[in-house]
Write an enzyme that holds these catalytic residues in place. Structure first.
Site, short mmCIF file in Angstrom:
data_model
loop_
_atom_site.label_atom_id
_atom_site.label_comp_id
_atom_site.label_asym_id
_atom_site.label_seq_id
_atom_site.Cartn_x
_atom_site.Cartn_y
_atom_site.Cartn_z
N HIS A 78 -42.41 87.72 65.67
CA HIS A 78 -41.60 88.84 66.15
C HIS A 78 -41.60 88.89 67.69
O HIS A 78 -42.52 88.38 68.35
CB HIS A 78 -42.12 90.15 65.57
CG HIS A 78 -41.78 90.32 64.12
ND1 HIS A 78 -41.81 91.54 63.48
CD2 HIS A 78 -41.37 89.41 63.19
CE1 HIS A 78 -41.44 91.37 62.22
NE2 HIS A 78 -41.18 90.09 62.02
N CYS A 111 -46.35 94.60 64.03
CA CYS A 111 -46.23 94.65 65.49
C CYS A 111 -46.95 95.87 66.05
O CYS A 111 -47.57 95.78 67.12
CB CYS A 111 -44.76 94.66 65.89
SG CYS A 111 -43.99 93.06 65.62
N CYS A 143 -42.25 96.85 63.71
CA CYS A 143 -42.69 96.90 62.30
C CYS A 143 -44.18 97.23 62.27
O CYS A 143 -44.83 97.32 63.32
CB CYS A 143 -42.40 95.57 61.61
SG CYS A 143 -43.50 94.27 62.16
N GLU A 170 -42.18 91.26 69.72
CA GLU A 170 -43.34 91.96 70.31
C GLU A 170 -44.55 91.02 70.39
O GLU A 170 -45.24 90.98 71.41
CB GLU A 170 -43.72 93.19 69.46
CG GLU A 170 -42.62 94.24 69.36
CD GLU A 170 -41.69 94.05 68.16
OE1 GLU A 170 -41.39 92.90 67.80
OE2 GLU A 170 -41.26 95.08 67.59
#
Ligand SMILES: Nc1ccn([C@H]2C[C@H](O)[C@@H](COP(=O)(O)O)O2)c(=O)n1
Length: 214
Positions: free
Chosen positions: A95, A124, A121, A97
């Site tokens: 992801h 993250c 999410c 992040e």
């Protein structure tokens, strides 16, 4: 009136300290960097970008969603669904992040703010909390009701990390101008600086003048 009609090049000769006032705001700049990073993503359905900013408003990490280094964008699947989850992207993609944290160029991320184009999410948010990030600014919340997002908000709430939607500043207030000479230099809103060129030198004098009559 004649000063109004001066081109900006000419104006700077008359007002040597003239600066631009209608600049990009810092939040717009940081979300802009996140949006730019998102454009590097190979994900065909959702491109996410993240930009981490420290307390001095310096960018310390940028990332976007992509496959892990060395795993090859052409080898692992990009599809969202399949008979076997091993054949979907979700098991593999890193992801935005995570990548922004891993790409950090400072010793730690304590007290930083993350600008992210999609609400983090649950996985993250765990990373953000553990990294010491103190503020989340997000653009899209399209998975707001997903279980992962519900869990994510719960963790952020418990950890005391505020999250705010990024509001596009569509209509910016007009920059303040001097009432008389109409220049954009805010510090002399009502004090006009008269600049005269004498013997190739600029002579600058401040003149108080009233705020009526533009
Ligand atoms: N906070 C997030 C959430 C999701 N991503 C990535 C993971 C996938 O590449 C994509 C979501 O795909 P979709 O389910 O919308 O097809 O976004 C992320 O980087 N950061």
């Amino acid at each position: 009136i004649w000063r109004d009609r001066l081109s900006s090049n000419a104006a700077i000769n008359y007002f040597p300290f003239l600066k631009r006032e209608d600049i990009l705001e810092s939040a717009q700049y940081f979300m802009g960097v996140a949006l730019l990073a998102a454009q590097r993503s190979r994900d065909p359905s959702t491109q996410v970008g993240a930009c981490i900013v420290n307390e001095e408003k310096k960018i310390v990490g940028v990332g976007y969603n992509g496959m892990p280094n060395g795993c090859g964008d052409d080898t692992l699947p990009w599809r969202r669904s399949g008979d076997n989850p091993v054949e979907t992207k979700y098991f593999y993609v890193c992801h935005a992040e995570l990548n922004a944290i891993m790409n950090k160029n400072s010793a730690d991320l304590k007290g930083c703010t993350i600008y992210v184009t999609l609400f983090p999410c649950n996985e993250c948010s765990k990373l953000l909390i553990q990294a010491g990030i103190k503020n989340v600014i997000y653009l899209s919340d399209k998975y707001h009701d997903d279980e992962k997002t519900v869990a994510s908000r719960w963790m952020l709430d418990l950890a005391g990390i505020p999250y705010h939607e990024f509001i596009q500043n569509e209509k910016r207030p007009a920059p303040s101008r001097c009432f008389r000479c109409r220049c954009f230099t805010s510090f002399h809103r009502n004090k006009c600086m008269e600049t005269t060129k004498i013997n190739n030198k600029y002579i600058i004098e401040r003149r108080e003048h009233s705020t009526y009559g533009r």
